[in-house]
Design a protein around this motif. Structure first.
Motif, PDB file in Angstrom:
ATOM      1  N   GLU A   1       0.840  -1.201   0.000  1.00 39.64           N
ATOM      2  CA  GLU A   1       0.000   0.000   0.000  1.00 39.64           C
ATOM      3  C   GLU A   1       0.871   1.246   0.000  1.00 39.64           C
ATOM      4  OE1 GLU A   1      -2.820  -0.111   3.182  1.00 39.64           O
ATOM      5  OE2 GLU A   1      -4.149  -1.478   2.095  1.00 39.64           O
ATOM      6  N   ALA A   2       1.946   1.197   0.779  1.00 40.45           N
ATOM      7  CA  ALA A   2       2.849   2.349   0.841  1.00 40.45           C
ATOM      8  C   ALA A   2       3.437   2.620  -0.540  1.00 40.45           C
ATOM      9  CB  ALA A   2       3.958   2.105   1.855  1.00 40.45           C
ATOM     10  N   ALA A   3       3.786   1.558  -1.263  1.00 40.09           N
ATOM     11  CA  ALA A   3       4.366   1.739  -2.602  1.00 40.09           C
ATOM     12  C   ALA A   3       3.340   2.342  -3.566  1.00 40.09           C
ATOM     13  CB  ALA A   3       4.881   0.397  -3.125  1.00 40.09           C
ATOM     14  N   TYR A   4       2.104   1.808  -3.527  1.00 38.20           N
ATOM     15  CA  TYR A   4       1.041   2.398  -4.374  1.00 38.20           C
ATOM     16  C   TYR A   4       0.875   3.867  -4.046  1.00 38.20           C
ATOM     17  CZ  TYR A   4      -0.513  -2.404  -5.384  1.00 38.20           C
ATOM     18  OH  TYR A   4      -0.588  -3.712  -5.765  1.00 38.20           O
ATOM     19  N   ASP A   5       0.874   4.137  -2.733  1.00 38.32           N
ATOM     20  CA  ASP A   5       0.652   5.494  -2.256  1.00 38.32           C
ATOM     21  C   ASP A   5       1.726   6.437  -2.781  1.00 38.32           C
ATOM     22  OD1 ASP A   5      -0.929   7.126  -0.208  1.00 38.32           O
ATOM     23  OD2 ASP A   5       1.145   7.544   0.338  1.00 38.32           O
ATOM     24  N   LEU A   6       2.946   5.902  -2.966  1.00 37.01           N
ATOM     25  CA  LEU A   6       4.061   6.734  -3.431  1.00 37.01           C
ATOM     26  C   LEU A   6       4.139   6.766  -4.950  1.00 37.01           C
ATOM     27  CD1 LEU A   6       6.611   5.589  -0.741  1.00 37.01           C
ATOM     28  CD2 LEU A   6       5.646   7.872  -0.961  1.00 37.01           C
ATOM     29  N   GLY A   7       3.137   6.218  -5.609  1.00 29.80           N
ATOM     30  CA  GLY A   7       3.062   6.379  -7.061  1.00 29.80           C
ATOM     31  C   GLY A   7       3.510   5.177  -7.869  1.00 29.80           C
TER      32      GLY A   7
END
Lengths: 287, 369
Positions: A191-197
């Motif tokens: 989720e953190a990776a998605y959140d960072l684009g």
């Protein structure tokens, strides 16, 4: 019995303040030592006798490395060794890729029949190996018949059928190991990776894959080890003229047990143990 | 395009199976605002935040970020960044690589990345930690890295999901100031999810109090504390004495209540209440006063005065907390600040002592629910 266990647990509790002797503890220690002796004495004898100068391998008459030297010159053994390494390598690569993808699908997606699929995946681990071997043999003769009727080409058992068989049973082991590492994987990382684009592809290769890589390597090494020392399935699915190391060792033992067999066994033991230790080391959690 | 509204939720519903985790929520969050969503666990605050981030999609309703309808836009195409409760730092990357991740995904040139990462680390006061791995850092430091990793992308809105939950009391206080400082320095919108009322009161410009998937009240910290609009809000934020009763007389914003134990009390209300309706009076313990029976105290002339008996006194340093019992048997909590001299060794109140309890009409809030 009951009295014994009570006494031992009571003494165990007080052992720090009272007398250090405890019947339960002593019994446990003796049993453990005996168990390990039972497990390892045969192996130790096998290794020792690979260095003996006695040609029949019955007595320890002196130290020599000549049996190892003879291995090099035994064409049949060396050929079988190369075959075995080749089979183990190819089946490791293929089963690791398929097994990892299966583990990801089972762990990530909720789909119909998932539980059934899950249960069937572990079947190859628990069913008797001889059943697996016979079913594979039957499968190949059925498939080859079909191909001959359709195309007129006659295929025979050989290295390819051994490889396919080894892939078939290795996948389950890879899935088990990779799933274990996926369970310890924190979904919030993705989720953190998605959140960072990062999109799904970037997230998998930059985040998920590196983090579950120890599990994948562990699964692959396990598949390699299992393939390396497999006898029954290799014996049934191999064809004339292609020999694998465990099968070759068996056929030589039928003639005579020489220290040469001990030597090749010692080498196999060393390789297997190295791989198992290696797979444990890469899977060790980083702190 | 920009009318000063950063985030707009319009009648958002999110259901999981039969349960509405978020139940018809509407709110507008302004540009540059420090906005908190406050409520007990399971109240829907985190689900609301996850819908803004794009990890969950609303079952119905509309969600806009700076006027743009978000619909099913995936998280990696939204102009927001999240700071997770568990930090979710990538363990296989150094601090600098973690912070650089978002910029790399946006294909920012290498030299620029290096510069911006350094600036972000300076902002969170970790300028020399770039080469460390997350596991080599303390919880508070990891929290700062997570913050830098989100802020370096210059998001229009920063979402914070209970980011201080895992820190100890002292660090929390420190990080509260730190967050507020950074928010004021950058001027971007912060949406902060917490179950800690003190945290929300300290930092927020406005707070939305949520319970069971609904927004109960949105207001400034003072409004929420001083003028709660229902019993839940008054109970969740701070502490309060609740006294049930029936309206006997009503005069605009003032009303006379007959309490369940037969006392007559005057109270204040924002919305006029009708005679005969049942209400609850909320009285904050620090707004109730105790005076001695013989004293010549002006408080005795307040509208609500009742004879009482001191039952229990607990001294907690800055305050003394007193429980008094009224003649009707009802107990009321009263907090008094310890303003006395440090040389004065006698307690103000002794258990069993008679006293007069009083409160002003404005501090006895009438809540309908």
């Amino acid at each position: 019995m009951i009295d014994l266990s009570q006494t031992s647990s009571q003494t165990a509790q007080k052992s720090s303040t009272r007398k250090p002797f405890s019947l339960g503890k002593t019994t446990l220690t003796v049993v453990s030592v005996l168990t390990y002796m039972f497990l390892y004495i045969p192996i130790i004898i096998l290794v020792l006798y690979s260095f003996t100068t006695d040609a029949f391998g019955a007595r320890l008459t002196g130290f020599t490395l000549s049996w190892y030297e003879q291995l090099w010159r035994d064409q049949r053994l060396m050929g079988a060794t190369l075959n075995t390494l080749y089979v183990a390598f190819v089946s490791m690569i293929v089963s690791t890729i398929i097994g990892t993808m299966t583990a990801l699908a089972l762990e990530r997606f909720r789909f119909r029949g998932r539980a059934v699929y899950d249960a069937f995946l572990y079947l190859p681990v628990v069913i008797p190996e001889i059943v697996m071997a016979l079913s594979l043999l039957a499968f190949f003769s059925f498939a080859f018949n079909l191909i001959r009727q359709l195309t007129g080409i006659q295929l025979r058992n050989g290295l390819a059928t051994v490889i396919i068989s080894h892939i078939a049973f290795s996948i389950s082991f890879v899935v088990i190991v990779v799933r274990a590492s996926l369970r310890g994987f924190d979904q919030r990382m993705e989720e953190a990776a998605y959140d960072l684009g990062a999109n799904s592809w970037q997230t998998f290769w930059r985040i998920t894959f590196p983090l579950i890589l120890p599990g994948i390597i562990g699964g692959g090494l396990l598949a390699f080890t299992i393939s390396l020392d497999d006898f029954i399935i290799s014996f049934f699915t191999t064809g004339p003229g292609t020999s694998l190391l465990p099968v070759e060792v068996y056929s030589q033992v039928k003639r005579a047990v020489t220290p040469k067999i001990n030597a090749i066994s010692t080498l196999m033991l060393a390789v297997s143990m190295t791989l198992v230790v290696l797979s444990q080391v890469v899977q060790r959690p980083r702190t | 395009m920009n009318d000063g509204i950063a985030i707009e939720l319009d009648d958002i519903v999110k259901s999981f199976g039969d349960v509405n985790a978020v139940d018809h929520v509407s709110m507008q969050i302004r540009d540059g605002e420090f906005f908190s969503m406050l409520g007990p666990s399971g109240c829907g605050k985190t689900t609301t935040l996850r819908m803004i981030a794009g990890f969950e999609f609303p079952t119905s309703g509309r969600l806009k970020i700076h006027g743009k309808e978000m619909g099913n836009t995936p998280p990696y195409r939204r102009p927001v960044n999240t700071v997770f409760q568990s930090y979710a730092l990538f363990p296989h990357m150094t601090v600098a690589q973690n912070v650089a991740f978002g910029l790399e995904m946006k294909r920012v040139p290498k030299e620029q990345i290096k510069e911006r990462v350094q600036k972000a680390l300076e902002l969170v006061r970790l300028p020399t930690f770039g080469d460390r791995y997350p596991r080599q850092m303390s919880g508070g430091q990891q929290q700062r890295v997570a913050l830098a990793r989100a802020l370096v992308n210059e998001p229009e809105v920063l979402l914070l999901d209970e980011p201080l939950g895992a820190l100890d009391q002292k660090l929390r206080k420190e990080m509260q100031f730190e967050l507020k400082r950074i928010q004021e320095e950058l001027g971007i919108t912060f949406i902060f999810v917490t179950h800690d009322q003190e945290e929300a009161l300290t930092m927020s410009d406005r707070i939305a109090v949520m319970n069971a998937g609904r927004v109960l009240q949105i207001g400034t910290p003072t409004e929420i504390y001083e003028r709660p609009n229902c019993r839940f809000v008054a109970d969740f934020i701070g502490e309060s004495n609740f006294i049930e009763g029936t309206v006997r007389a009503s005069n605009g914003q003032y009303a006379t209540i007959e309490t369940s134990d037969g006392l007559e009390m005057q109270g204040y209300t924002e919305q006029p209440v009708s005679v005969g309706s049942s209400v609850v009076l909320s009285l904050r313990p620090e707004k109730a006063r105790l005076s001695t029976v013989n004293g010549n105290n002006s408080q005795k002339h307040e509208a609500n005065t009742f004879p009482a008996k001191v039952e229990r006194v607990s001294y907690i340093g800055s305050d003394t907390r007193i429980i008094v019992r009224l003649a009707s048997g009802r107990t009321i909590d009263v907090w008094e600040q310890n303003t006395r001299s440090t040389l004065d060794r006698d307690a103000y109140w002794q258990p069993g002592e008679a006293a007069i309890l009083s409160c002003s009409v404005e501090n006895a809030l009438i809540l309908t629910s």
